[in-house]
Write a protein that holds these residues in place. Structure first.
Motif, PDB file in Angstrom:
ATOM      1  N   SER A 440       0.848  -1.200   0.000  1.00 38.05           N
ATOM      2  CA  SER A 440       0.000   0.000   0.000  1.00 38.05           C
ATOM      3  C   SER A 440       0.880   1.245   0.000  1.00 38.05           C
ATOM      4  O   SER A 440       1.743   1.404   0.860  1.00 38.05           O
ATOM      5  CB  SER A 440      -0.916   0.001   1.234  1.00 38.05           C
ATOM      6  OG  SER A 440      -1.755   1.125   1.232  1.00 38.05           O
ATOM      7  N   LYS A 441       0.660   2.108  -0.984  1.00 41.72           N
ATOM      8  CA  LYS A 441       1.402   3.359  -1.102  1.00 41.72           C
ATOM      9  C   LYS A 441       0.474   4.490  -0.689  1.00 41.72           C
ATOM     10  O   LYS A 441      -0.443   4.860  -1.431  1.00 41.72           O
ATOM     11  CB  LYS A 441       1.895   3.566  -2.535  1.00 41.72           C
ATOM     12  CG  LYS A 441       2.852   2.476  -3.000  1.00 41.72           C
ATOM     13  CD  LYS A 441       3.279   2.686  -4.439  1.00 41.72           C
ATOM     14  CE  LYS A 441       4.218   1.570  -4.895  1.00 41.72           C
ATOM     15  NZ  LYS A 441       4.635   1.728  -6.306  1.00 41.72           N
ATOM     16  N   VAL A 442       0.713   5.020   0.509  1.00 45.66           N
ATOM     17  CA  VAL A 442      -0.190   6.020   1.097  1.00 45.66           C
ATOM     18  C   VAL A 442       0.257   7.408   0.674  1.00 45.66           C
ATOM     19  O   VAL A 442       1.454   7.728   0.660  1.00 45.66           O
ATOM     20  CB  VAL A 442      -0.198   5.890   2.631  1.00 45.66           C
ATOM     21  CG1 VAL A 442      -1.125   6.919   3.245  1.00 45.66           C
ATOM     22  CG2 VAL A 442      -0.637   4.496   3.029  1.00 45.66           C
ATOM     23  N   THR A 493      -5.617  -5.581  12.834  1.00 45.87           N
ATOM     24  CA  THR A 493      -5.860  -6.991  12.511  1.00 45.87           C
ATOM     25  C   THR A 493      -6.716  -7.118  11.253  1.00 45.87           C
ATOM     26  O   THR A 493      -6.450  -7.936  10.365  1.00 45.87           O
ATOM     27  CB  THR A 493      -6.548  -7.674  13.699  1.00 45.87           C
ATOM     28  OG1 THR A 493      -5.736  -7.523  14.867  1.00 45.87           O
ATOM     29  CG2 THR A 493      -6.775  -9.152  13.407  1.00 45.87           C
ATOM     30  N   TRP A 494      -7.749  -6.269  11.157  1.00 49.30           N
ATOM     31  CA  TRP A 494      -8.655  -6.311  10.002  1.00 49.30           C
ATOM     32  C   TRP A 494      -7.910  -5.988   8.702  1.00 49.30           C
ATOM     33  O   TRP A 494      -8.060  -6.677   7.690  1.00 49.30           O
ATOM     34  CB  TRP A 494      -9.797  -5.339  10.227  1.00 49.30           C
ATOM     35  CG  TRP A 494     -10.601  -5.045   9.000  1.00 49.30           C
ATOM     36  CD1 TRP A 494     -10.458  -3.992   8.154  1.00 49.30           C
ATOM     37  CD2 TRP A 494     -11.678  -5.832   8.466  1.00 49.30           C
ATOM     38  NE1 TRP A 494     -11.365  -4.055   7.136  1.00 49.30           N
ATOM     39  CE2 TRP A 494     -12.132  -5.176   7.294  1.00 49.30           C
ATOM     40  CE3 TRP A 494     -12.292  -7.006   8.848  1.00 49.30           C
ATOM     41  CZ2 TRP A 494     -13.172  -5.666   6.526  1.00 49.30           C
ATOM     42  CZ3 TRP A 494     -13.340  -7.498   8.083  1.00 49.30           C
ATOM     43  CH2 TRP A 494     -13.776  -6.829   6.936  1.00 49.30           C
ATOM     44  N   ILE A 495      -7.103  -4.935   8.728  1.00 47.26           N
ATOM     45  CA  ILE A 495      -6.405  -4.500   7.514  1.00 47.26           C
ATOM     46  C   ILE A 495      -5.399  -5.555   7.062  1.00 47.26           C
ATOM     47  O   ILE A 495      -5.248  -5.820   5.862  1.00 47.26           O
ATOM     48  CB  ILE A 495      -5.728  -3.137   7.762  1.00 47.26           C
ATOM     49  CG1 ILE A 495      -6.806  -2.041   7.897  1.00 47.26           C
ATOM     50  CG2 ILE A 495      -4.757  -2.782   6.658  1.00 47.26           C
ATOM     51  CD1 ILE A 495      -6.267  -0.698   8.287  1.00 47.26           C
ATOM     52  N   LYS A 496      -4.708  -6.197   8.006  1.00 44.55           N
ATOM     53  CA  LYS A 496      -3.745  -7.238   7.622  1.00 44.55           C
ATOM     54  C   LYS A 496      -4.459  -8.447   7.035  1.00 44.55           C
ATOM     55  O   LYS A 496      -4.003  -9.037   6.048  1.00 44.55           O
ATOM     56  CB  LYS A 496      -2.911  -7.636   8.840  1.00 44.55           C
ATOM     57  CG  LYS A 496      -1.890  -6.583   9.248  1.00 44.55           C
ATOM     58  CD  LYS A 496      -1.045  -7.032  10.422  1.00 44.55           C
ATOM     59  CE  LYS A 496      -0.011  -5.969  10.795  1.00 44.55           C
ATOM     60  NZ  LYS A 496       0.809  -6.369  11.952  1.00 44.55           N
ATOM     61  N   GLU A 497      -5.588  -8.847   7.633  1.00 46.46           N
ATOM     62  CA  GLU A 497      -6.341  -9.966   7.077  1.00 46.46           C
ATOM     63  C   GLU A 497      -6.895  -9.624   5.693  1.00 46.46           C
ATOM     64  O   GLU A 497      -6.973 -10.480   4.809  1.00 46.46           O
ATOM     65  CB  GLU A 497      -7.495 -10.336   8.015  1.00 46.46           C
ATOM     66  CG  GLU A 497      -7.043 -10.987   9.314  1.00 46.46           C
ATOM     67  CD  GLU A 497      -8.219 -11.311  10.218  1.00 46.46           C
ATOM     68  OE1 GLU A 497      -9.338 -10.845   9.927  1.00 46.46           O
ATOM     69  OE2 GLU A 497      -8.026 -12.025  11.215  1.00 46.46           O
ATOM     70  N   TYR A 499      -5.783  -7.172   3.346  1.00 49.39           N
ATOM     71  CA  TYR A 499      -4.875  -6.862   2.234  1.00 49.39           C
ATOM     72  C   TYR A 499      -3.646  -7.770   2.191  1.00 49.39           C
ATOM     73  O   TYR A 499      -3.117  -8.036   1.106  1.00 49.39           O
ATOM     74  CB  TYR A 499      -4.416  -5.408   2.312  1.00 49.39           C
ATOM     75  CG  TYR A 499      -5.532  -4.413   2.208  1.00 49.39           C
ATOM     76  CD1 TYR A 499      -6.194  -4.198   1.002  1.00 49.39           C
ATOM     77  CD2 TYR A 499      -5.949  -3.678   3.317  1.00 49.39           C
ATOM     78  CE1 TYR A 499      -7.225  -3.289   0.904  1.00 49.39           C
ATOM     79  CE2 TYR A 499      -6.990  -2.762   3.224  1.00 49.39           C
ATOM     80  CZ  TYR A 499      -7.621  -2.574   2.018  1.00 49.39           C
ATOM     81  OH  TYR A 499      -8.648  -1.665   1.916  1.00 49.39           O
ATOM     82  N   VAL A 500      -3.157  -8.219   3.348  1.00 46.03           N
ATOM     83  CA  VAL A 500      -1.956  -9.060   3.358  1.00 46.03           C
ATOM     84  C   VAL A 500      -2.336 -10.526   3.155  1.00 46.03           C
ATOM     85  O   VAL A 500      -1.836 -11.192   2.247  1.00 46.03           O
ATOM     86  CB  VAL A 500      -1.177  -8.866   4.675  1.00 46.03           C
ATOM     87  CG1 VAL A 500       0.083  -9.727   4.662  1.00 46.03           C
ATOM     88  CG2 VAL A 500      -0.800  -7.402   4.858  1.00 46.03           C
ATOM     89  N   GLU A 501      -3.240 -11.034   4.021  1.00 44.76           N
ATOM     90  CA  GLU A 501      -3.651 -12.429   3.903  1.00 44.76           C
ATOM     91  C   GLU A 501      -4.695 -12.626   2.803  1.00 44.76           C
ATOM     92  O   GLU A 501      -4.901 -13.747   2.337  1.00 44.76           O
ATOM     93  CB  GLU A 501      -4.214 -12.907   5.239  1.00 44.76           C
ATOM     94  CG  GLU A 501      -3.217 -12.785   6.389  1.00 44.76           C
ATOM     95  CD  GLU A 501      -3.867 -13.107   7.731  1.00 44.76           C
ATOM     96  OE1 GLU A 501      -5.005 -13.612   7.739  1.00 44.76           O
ATOM     97  OE2 GLU A 501      -3.213 -12.851   8.766  1.00 44.76           O
TER      98      GLU A 501
END
Length: 727
Positions: A440-442, A493-497, A499-501
């Motif tokens: 993610s490029k903010v 936790t939500w953002i990692k699940e 976009y990452v996972e």
């Protein structure tokens, strides 16, 4: 590691064990005191930090008020607003740092002390009590008489039972001391590590924020330098003007010629005689503009039209009044007597009025008058001036669902992920930064500069579209999306699940020969060739490799397919998501070769900006410039030649060549890059309301209290009508 209490020595209860136990207890007492001191100091530090943040917020509020004070000055207002937003985010980072510090130091060390120390105190109390009982039982057993067998046996049994109980409590006490001694090392190190990690995160976020502000600061530094030079020149000009005015022959007569740039033909103070009270004169500010005579009753009021059309008026001097320097303006409906401060000013006003009347007649007689631009406040029948360009923030928030944060729903987000195509709030933007720029490029919607294609992507994708991709299986997984007021840990936790996972992305594989990532890569290539950013985003979410080559397409990547298809948005989307701009297919051709072959000037310009190698040759030995010459595309040939010339000039200048590029190349590059055309600014002209002058004049005369009387013995109640009355 420090030595621990030996359980065998504990059972023996030797003097060495007793001595070591006392040292152990003293060490625990010192550690308890130090932990308490650290926790108190941490609390004071956090309180001081919160007070600092509160003072910082007040300071930023003062800056915001200062910005509103300078709202008419676009440069100062923009500068203050941008820096204020950056500092607001820094205060938010500070707040998160103090929260994490309190959790890392105070809470962890408090848990350590509350878990072990109270139990240690209670166990030690029982250990000491049983030790005293053992001492008493030993004394009684020793004093028992051999002649009293029953008493001696009872004393021996009591001693044995007391010794076993003592050993049990001693072993339990030693176990708790050893456990505390072991656990405190882990907890203290973990606490300090968490604190240092919070500091590391804080300074890393601050560095990223300031790095994002760097282009803005450079731009503002340039503006500030220019403003300083302009200010010095302006100050010098003001000093010269002041000196000229000071040295002028002061005759006491005010200036009547308007300043340069004014629409007035002439302006200045005149005395105006009341129509009802002929001996009452009031000093007002008069001006001639647009073939009208206007005057201001006071500096707080707008100008009032006294004579609507000077072509219907006549002007003459009044010589038979007692007051000097008087003249009269007459029309069919009314007349008005005016008085100047000197004969010179009177003649100037007479000339200006007569000249304005003559000019109005000449303009009316002109067969083809010049066309005037529409007024600024024109109605629907006449087009107004071009509307000002909307800001990046206004455009971005028009996208589907972009008015709220993509991940928590907070209103009016001020940040965006340019490669994902979503808008996020300030807290979620910090979490996105921690994911890494490969995910993610903010970028700030208010502090950073945006290219047109990036902004278009943000509007085409948007929060609603991206959430349909990344949250497709959210309900199946039984997850509830966090809200704006949810804890940061829950959002992280939500953002990692998400976009990452990619836990909630719908599986897009089919039953064909290709499956999984291979099929997703093929879908990505086809979507890129068709210029469909939504389908491309879905393919990337389903595991497609952005640089994956397609065997059926001679090893081409999605970026080459987008260059062939001719979609600037597709190229920009892939480049933002890490596409290799210099990848070449099995024929040795890259995206720049493909764009030059297809004749897509916009793609060539974009790829050059992103670092495409313009010297790479394909299997035929042709570079992009040779391909453009072969296809006779003049625009691309010009662009590539200028890019090559600029690069050669920069290399020839050595280290100083990096300071700036050739201006001609930059101009051409900007022309090719700019895809929007802007209407030229149109001149505007204010329109004054017609009519109403006589009624407002009568109102003024009814309300007049302070008047200037001419001649001795004149009274306000005089009703004499003299010269100037029409027949």
């Amino acid at each position: 590691m420090d030595s621990l209490l030996d359980f065998e020595e504990c059972v023996k209860d030797s003097p060495e064990f007793r001595l070591k136990l006392e040292l152990f207890e003293a060490d625990v007492s010192v550690l308890e005191t130090q932990l308490d001191k650290v926790m108190k100091l941490c609390g004071k530090m956090v309180e001081a930090g919160q007070a600092y943040n509160a003072a910082n917020q007040l300071f930023l509020a003062g800056l915001a008020e200062l910005s509103t004070y300078h709202r008419k000055d676009g440069v100062i207002s923009n500068c203050l607003n941008q820096f204020n937003q950056g500092l607001q985010e820094m205060v938010s980072f500070h707040t998160m740092l103090f929260d994490q510090t309190q959790r890392a130091i105070s809470q962890q060390l408090t848990n350590l002390c509350s878990q072990f120390l109270p139990q240690l105190v209670e166990t030690r109390r029982e250990f000491v009590r049983i030790g005293d009982d053992l001492e008493t039982a030993a004394v009684k057993s020793a004093q028992a008489s051999r002649h009293k067998a029953a008493d001696a046996e009872r004393a021996s049994h009591l001693l044995l039972a007391t010794r076993k109980c003592y050993q049990h409590f001693a072993l339990d006490y030693c176990l708790q001391l050893n456990t505390f001694k072991t656990q405190q090392r882990i907890d203290i190190l973990n606490s300090v590590f968490s604190f240092v990690h919070a500091q590391f995160t804080f300074f890393h976020q601050g560095f990223d924020l300031l790095r994002d502000l760097e282009p803005t600061m450079k731009t503002m530094a340039t503006q500030l330098s220019q403003f300083s030079a302009d200010c010095a020149a302006k100050r010098k000009d003001l000093e010269n003007t002041h000196l000229l005015v000071q040295q002028r022959d002061a005759s006491g007569e005010p200036m009547v010629i308007p300043c340069p740039g004014s629409d007035d033909i002439i302006q200045g103070y005149l005395f105006k005689r009341s129509r009802r009270k002929t001996k009452t004169w009031k000093r007002s500010w008069f001006s001639i503009r647009d073939n009208q005579l206007l005057y201001r009753k006071s500096h707080k009021e707008e100008a009032v039209v006294l004579f609507e059309d000077l072509r219907l008026c006549a002007v003459k001097s009044l010589e038979h009044l007692d007051r000097r320097f008087c003249f009269e303006l007459l029309s069919v409906q009314k007349c008005c007597a005016l008085q100047a401060d000197s004969e010179q000013l009177k003649q100037a006003w007479l000339s200006a009025l007569q000249g304005s009347i003559d000019l109005a007649y000449r303009e009316r007689a002109d067969s083809q008058p010049k066309e005037l631009p529409p007024p600024l406040c024109g109605g629907d029948s006449s087009p107004g001036p071009p509307a000002p360009r909307p800001s990046v923030l206004d455009v971005a928030l028009r996208g589907p669902g972009n008015q709220r944060c993509c991940d928590c729903g907070e209103e009016e987000p001020r940040w965006a992920s340019i490669n994902l195509g979503v808008t996020v709030c300030i807290e979620c933007s910090g979490i996105h930064r921690s994911l890494g720029v490969h995910l993610s490029k903010v970028r700030s919607l208010t502090l950073d500069s945006w290219e047109a294609e990036q902004l278009k992507l943000l509007c085409i994708l948007g929060n609603n579209t991206v959430n349909r991709i990344y949250e497709a299986r959210c309900s199946e997984e039984g997850r509830v999306k966090p809200r704006a007021n949810s804890p940061r840990v829950e959002k992280e936790t939500w953002i990692k699940e998400k976009y990452v996972e990619k836990r909630f992305v719908q599986n897009g594989s089919s039953d064909g020969a290709r499956g999984g990532k291979g099929e997703a890569a093929l879908r990505l290539y086809r979507a890129a060739s068709a210029g469909d950013p939504v389908a491309m985003a879905a393919a990337l979410a389903q595991g497609a490799e952005v640089n994956g080559s397609i065997a059926e397409e001679t090893g081409r990547t999605a970026l080459i397919g987008a260059a062939v298809g001719g979609s600037l948005l597709a190229c920009e989307f892939l480049l933002l998501n890490g596409a290799n701009v210099n990848h070449r297919d099995l024929r040795g051709q890259g995206a720049l070769h493909a764009a030059a072959t297809a004749g897509h000037t916009g793609q060539v310009c974009l790829l050059l900006k992103r670092g495409a190698n313009q010297y790479a040759v394909d299997e035929r030995g042709q570079d992009p410039l040779a391909i453009a010459v072969e296809t006779a595309n003049a625009d691309i040939v010009t662009l590539l030649r200028m890019a090559r010339m600029n690069e050669e000039m920069r290399d020839s200048e050595g280290v100083f060549g990096a300071m700036g590029d050739d201006e001609t190349f930059q101009d051409i590059f900007r022309d090719f890059s700019d895809m929007a055309s802007h209407d030229p600014e149109r001149l505007s002209r204010r329109q004054f309301s017609r009519g109403g002058g006589e009624e407002e004049e009568e109102e003024e005369e009814e309300e007049e209290e302070e008047v200037v009387k001419g001649g001795a013995g004149e009274t306000v109640n005089s009703r004499q009508h003299g010269v100037g009355k029409t027949s």
